[in-house]
Enzyme design. Structure first.
Site, mmCIF file in Angstrom:
data_model
loop_
_atom_site.group_PDB
_atom_site.id
_atom_site.type_symbol
_atom_site.label_atom_id
_atom_site.label_comp_id
_atom_site.label_asym_id
_atom_site.label_seq_id
_atom_site.Cartn_x
_atom_site.Cartn_y
_atom_site.Cartn_z
ATOM 1 N N THR A 43 0.264 -1.492 0.153
ATOM 2 C CA THR A 43 -0.039 -0.127 0.156
ATOM 3 C C THR A 43 0.805 1.550 -0.306
ATOM 4 O OG1 THR A 43 -1.597 1.434 1.184
ATOM 5 C CG2 THR A 43 -0.492 0.247 2.804
ATOM 6 N N GLU A 44 0.125 2.324 -0.678
ATOM 7 C CA GLU A 44 1.233 3.619 -1.061
ATOM 8 C C GLU A 44 1.647 4.732 0.256
ATOM 9 O OE1 GLU A 44 -1.830 4.476 -4.624
ATOM 10 O OE2 GLU A 44 -1.325 2.582 -2.344
ATOM 11 N N ASN A 45 1.109 4.185 1.403
ATOM 12 C CA ASN A 45 0.936 4.893 2.302
ATOM 13 C C ASN A 45 1.975 4.143 3.287
ATOM 14 O OD1 ASN A 45 -1.046 2.869 2.660
ATOM 15 N ND2 ASN A 45 -2.318 4.380 4.739
ATOM 16 N N SER A 85 8.221 4.336 0.928
ATOM 17 C CA SER A 85 7.127 3.683 -0.600
ATOM 18 C C SER A 85 6.704 3.390 -1.801
ATOM 19 C CB SER A 85 5.688 3.279 0.555
ATOM 20 O OG SER A 85 4.776 2.806 -0.681
#
Length: 215
Positions: A43-45, A85
């Protein structure tokens, strides 16, 4: 099986053992229900090791994906900041990303963040389209009004250019090739003519056109 899950299951068949994959919100997020346990979701976060959706006592606000959905990390998950990330995404280490789309062009352009009167924010899609080694679009073939979403040229603001490899819909699978869009799979009961009537570009029909698996 409803159409959205049918699409997600087919899109998940592009993953290989040991892949690290990013899933967009909506239809793509359901791909995780149909994969080998060796697939690692990012996940990008800030995490690799995104597990199932959290329910009841398992819900912890510390663990939310980029779409704001609470999840349970898998054993061995790794957490890091957003900058790291996106460094992972931009480094080419992501085997694939599955994204929804508002429009896809015959040359592989994708538009998935804004339409007239509505702008959702591009989020990390621009980086994913340019950083992932494979870009899979998972979407319904047409709009709710029956208008084509696969066009000769996107009319909405682009997310990225020439990046899409595969388009998976509830009626067919289309590959983006240097020669044009190739129809490679079709749902039982549909004909190539049915699909062609719902897309703008002229499709190339694969010599070994397959029927999509229903099970």
């Amino acid at each position: 099986m409803d159409n959205r899950r049918f699409i997600a299951r087919r899109a998940a068949q592009y993953f290989n053992e040991g892949d690290t994959v990013n899933l967009g919100i909506g239809i793509p997020s359901a791909c995780s229900d149909y994969v080998d346990p060796t697939i690692a979701f990012q996940t990008e976060n800030g995490m690799i090791g995104v597990g199932p959706v959290a329910k009841k006592l398992a819900i912890c606000d510390t663990y939310q994906n980029a779409g704001g959905i609470n999840f349970v990390p898998v054993m061995g998950a790794s957490a890091f900041d957003t900058a790291y990330s996106f460094a992972v995404i931009r480094s080419g280490r992501m085997a694939a990303t599955v994204l929804g789309a508002l429009q896809v062009a015959e040359n592989g352009d994708i538009a998935n963040w804004a339409s007239p009167g509505r702008a959702f924010g591009m989020g990390g899609a621009m980086d994913l389209c340019n950083g992932a080694r494979k870009v899979i679009v998972a979407m319904e073939l047409t709009t709710k009004k029956g208008e084509p979403k696969i066009l000769k040229r996107c009319t909405y603001p682009l997310t990225a250019q020439g990046c899409v490899n595969h388009i998976v819909t509830e009626q067919c699978v289309i590959d983006v090739t240097p020669e044009g869009l190739k129809l490679v799979e079709i749902r039982a009961g549909k004909t190539p003519e049915d699909i062609q009537a719902q897309v703008e570009p002229t499709l190339i029909i694969a010599d070994d056109l397959k029927i999509m698996d229903e099970e």
